[in-house]
Design an enzyme around this catalytic site. Sequence first.
Site, PDB file in Angstrom:
ATOM      1  N   HIS A 198     -25.087  -3.646  46.613  1.00  0.00           N
ATOM      2  CA  HIS A 198     -25.205  -4.563  47.742  1.00  0.00           C
ATOM      3  C   HIS A 198     -26.437  -4.342  48.608  1.00  0.00           C
ATOM      4  CE1 HIS A 198     -21.432  -5.974  46.312  1.00  0.00           C
ATOM      5  NE2 HIS A 198     -21.747  -7.080  46.950  1.00  0.00           N
ATOM      6  N   GLU A 442     -13.721 -13.206  36.944  1.00  0.00           N
ATOM      7  CA  GLU A 442     -14.511 -11.971  36.922  1.00  0.00           C
ATOM      8  C   GLU A 442     -13.717 -10.781  36.381  1.00  0.00           C
ATOM      9  OE1 GLU A 442     -16.036 -11.201  40.875  1.00  0.00           O
ATOM     10  OE2 GLU A 442     -14.204 -11.856  41.844  1.00  0.00           O
ATOM     11  N   ASP A 466     -19.009  -8.506  38.023  1.00  0.00           N
ATOM     12  CA  ASP A 466     -17.770  -7.791  37.714  1.00  0.00           C
ATOM     13  C   ASP A 466     -17.306  -8.036  36.288  1.00  0.00           C
ATOM     14  OD1 ASP A 466     -17.059  -6.245  39.968  1.00  0.00           O
ATOM     15  OD2 ASP A 466     -16.749  -8.093  41.075  1.00  0.00           O
ATOM     16  N   CYS A 513     -22.073 -17.233  39.551  1.00  0.00           N
ATOM     17  CA  CYS A 513     -22.626 -16.761  40.825  1.00  0.00           C
ATOM     18  C   CYS A 513     -22.947 -15.268  40.809  1.00  0.00           C
ATOM     19  CB  CYS A 513     -21.692 -17.101  41.984  1.00  0.00           C
ATOM     20  SG  CYS A 513     -20.100 -16.274  41.856  1.00  0.00           S
TER      21      CYS A 513
HETATM   22  C1  PEP Z   1     -19.617 -11.009  40.817  1.00  0.00           C
HETATM   23  O1  PEP Z   1     -18.793 -10.127  40.583  1.00  0.00           O
HETATM   24  O2  PEP Z   1     -20.419 -11.463  39.958  1.00  0.00           O
HETATM   25  C2  PEP Z   1     -19.710 -11.591  42.166  1.00  0.00           C
HETATM   26  C3  PEP Z   1     -20.467 -12.629  42.416  1.00  0.00           C
HETATM   27  O3  PEP Z   1     -18.990 -10.960  43.158  1.00  0.00           O
HETATM   28  P1  PEP Z   1     -19.500  -9.633  43.952  1.00  0.00           P
HETATM   29  O4  PEP Z   1     -20.877  -9.300  43.410  1.00  0.00           O
HETATM   30  O5  PEP Z   1     -19.509  -9.970  45.384  1.00  0.00           O
HETATM   31  O6  PEP Z   1     -18.457  -8.668  43.547  1.00  0.00           O
HETATM   32 MG    MG Z   2     -17.185  -9.788  42.063  1.00  0.00          MG
END
Ligand code: PEP
Ligand code: MG
Length: 593
Positions: A198, A442, A466, A513
């Site tokens: 992140h 996911e 994920d 996404c």
């Molecule tokens: C993902 O897992 O691809 C996703 C978009 O969610 P995050 O990265 O917030 O876990």
């Molecule tokens: Mg995710």
Amino acid sequence: MEERAHNEIVLEGVAASSGIALGRVFLHIQSDVSIPSYHVDAPMRQAEVARLEQSLLTTRQQIQKIQSEVERNLGADEARIFDAHLLVLEDQALIGETIREMESSGLNIEACFHKISQRYIKAFDEIDDEYLRERAGDIRDVAQRLLQNLLGQAVLNLSKLADKRIVVGNDISPSDAAGIDRSNALGVVTDSGSKTSHAVIVARSMRIPSVVGLRDLTKRVQNGDWVLVDGYEGKVIIHPSESTLFVYGKLRKEKEGQQQRLIDASKQPCVTLDGVKVTLRANIEKSDEIGLVKECAGDGVGLFRTEFLYLSVTHLPDEEEQFDTYRAVAEGFDGSQVIIRPLALGGDKPLLGHADLFPQESNPFLGYRAIRFCLENRDLFKQQLRAILRASAFGPVSLMYPMISGCEELARANEILEECRVELRKKRIAFNENMPIGTMIEIPSAATIADLLARDSDFFSIGTNDLIQYMLAIDRVNDRIAHLYEPTHPAIIRTLRHIIDAAHKEGIKVSVCGEMAGDPIYVPLLLGLGVDELSMSPPLIPAAKYLVRALNYADAKAMAEKALTMESPKAIYAMFETFCRKRLDVAKIPLVD
Ligand code: PEP
Ligand code: MG
């Protein structure tokens, strides 16, 4: 730059966010940093105790200062949490045991304090009593601050950098990342982490360079050292020489020109050469990114990670506060879709400072994450759902559930949503009765039963970060195994095809996404497999759009079909890399930016 007398050191990591930055280091060390451990002769031990006492005093003053700031800004209730922190500093058992440990082991005071505080944290963590378990969190926070003071490190506060700095950390937690001082951070560099961590996602949204996976960078630099961050090639250069600065100065100009050309081109329609329209949306974490999304010509928001509203503040935002944020985003895009995802806490995004809500886990990515947390914390979940429903009266808002693993979970979430609708109707509060409700795919189990989930979903959004992590058993934030994280693995490609087919059979759209959507190499693969929309970090949109406009949809489809018959992830990757390179090189646009 007095440090030029030093020899230049070039370190290689993983390029995570493009750009070049030159600046001084702000060192941000998390609590699990290795604490120096060395022998202290008996006559010197009194001085070690004096150091501990001085640090206790400094820590107390720092906490009191924070407490009064919090009281001023947020109120007395919020400030009370620091009373517990101050009590830790007065804990005679903890201090006494630390000194006794030094007498018996002969080690320095940091090593002894670290050992004893860890023992306390573990003991409190294991107690079957919520109040006492919270004490573990208090001790952890205070111990980190005290150790930083003992080690003479500036106490870390990424939200208020005194001047322009490159943030260098062994790891940067999502809550720290969320609070990074956006006006003063020049770059983000970490020892650990991967392209999907992140801190990187935040760096991209800030359009500052980031390099991760540098292993021991934090041991090689000190606060104030000059470093150059090359987010294109994944390099960090400590004490850069005159000639390096010259080369990078030229490169920076060239890259800025390319970026501008891309931004200009991105104002054109997002249509392939053979006339297929593609929707490119943005992933955002805060409402202040609306301007950036527009500048990058994103078609609304494909993923609003709302957990960042919770991670960057000391209190949990209430329904009104959330409603204001969601409404601002809903109204901010002149009619483009905004897809809001409720709390996806857990995994690498734990809710710190709320031990009552969020226990420590030994396997957090397989634990109390996202929808699992929401379903267990009904009131919190309902507050958020009502805020999202209410925002849907002000713009085209959709909702999508994170980490759904099966039909029953989806049904339970929908039941709670229906309760919220009933409550709002009773109070005559406006909302969109037909707000689309999507499911994130996911988790492998969700992918396998995509046909069943599609019946009760208005759309799918595939979270490849994920999905790949769980399918290939590769921890998405572990740099040691980052090379095994292969989106072109045949199992992934076949699974994507399976999800897309299942969705289309039910007549619903599929978006991607995860970070995969924003990497130009995978754009033709995903489109060719049949994905309808892509959502990515805003600054990645222009290059993706350029590529969409430079390719034939029919070619992308043919290549995706071919990829489905291949067995080597590397060969599949190479095929798409060559395809993209050809199309981007014409405009001198680098493939990996
Ligand atoms: C993902 O897992 O691809 C996703 C978009 O969610 P995050 O990265 O917030 O876990
Ligand atoms: Mg995710």
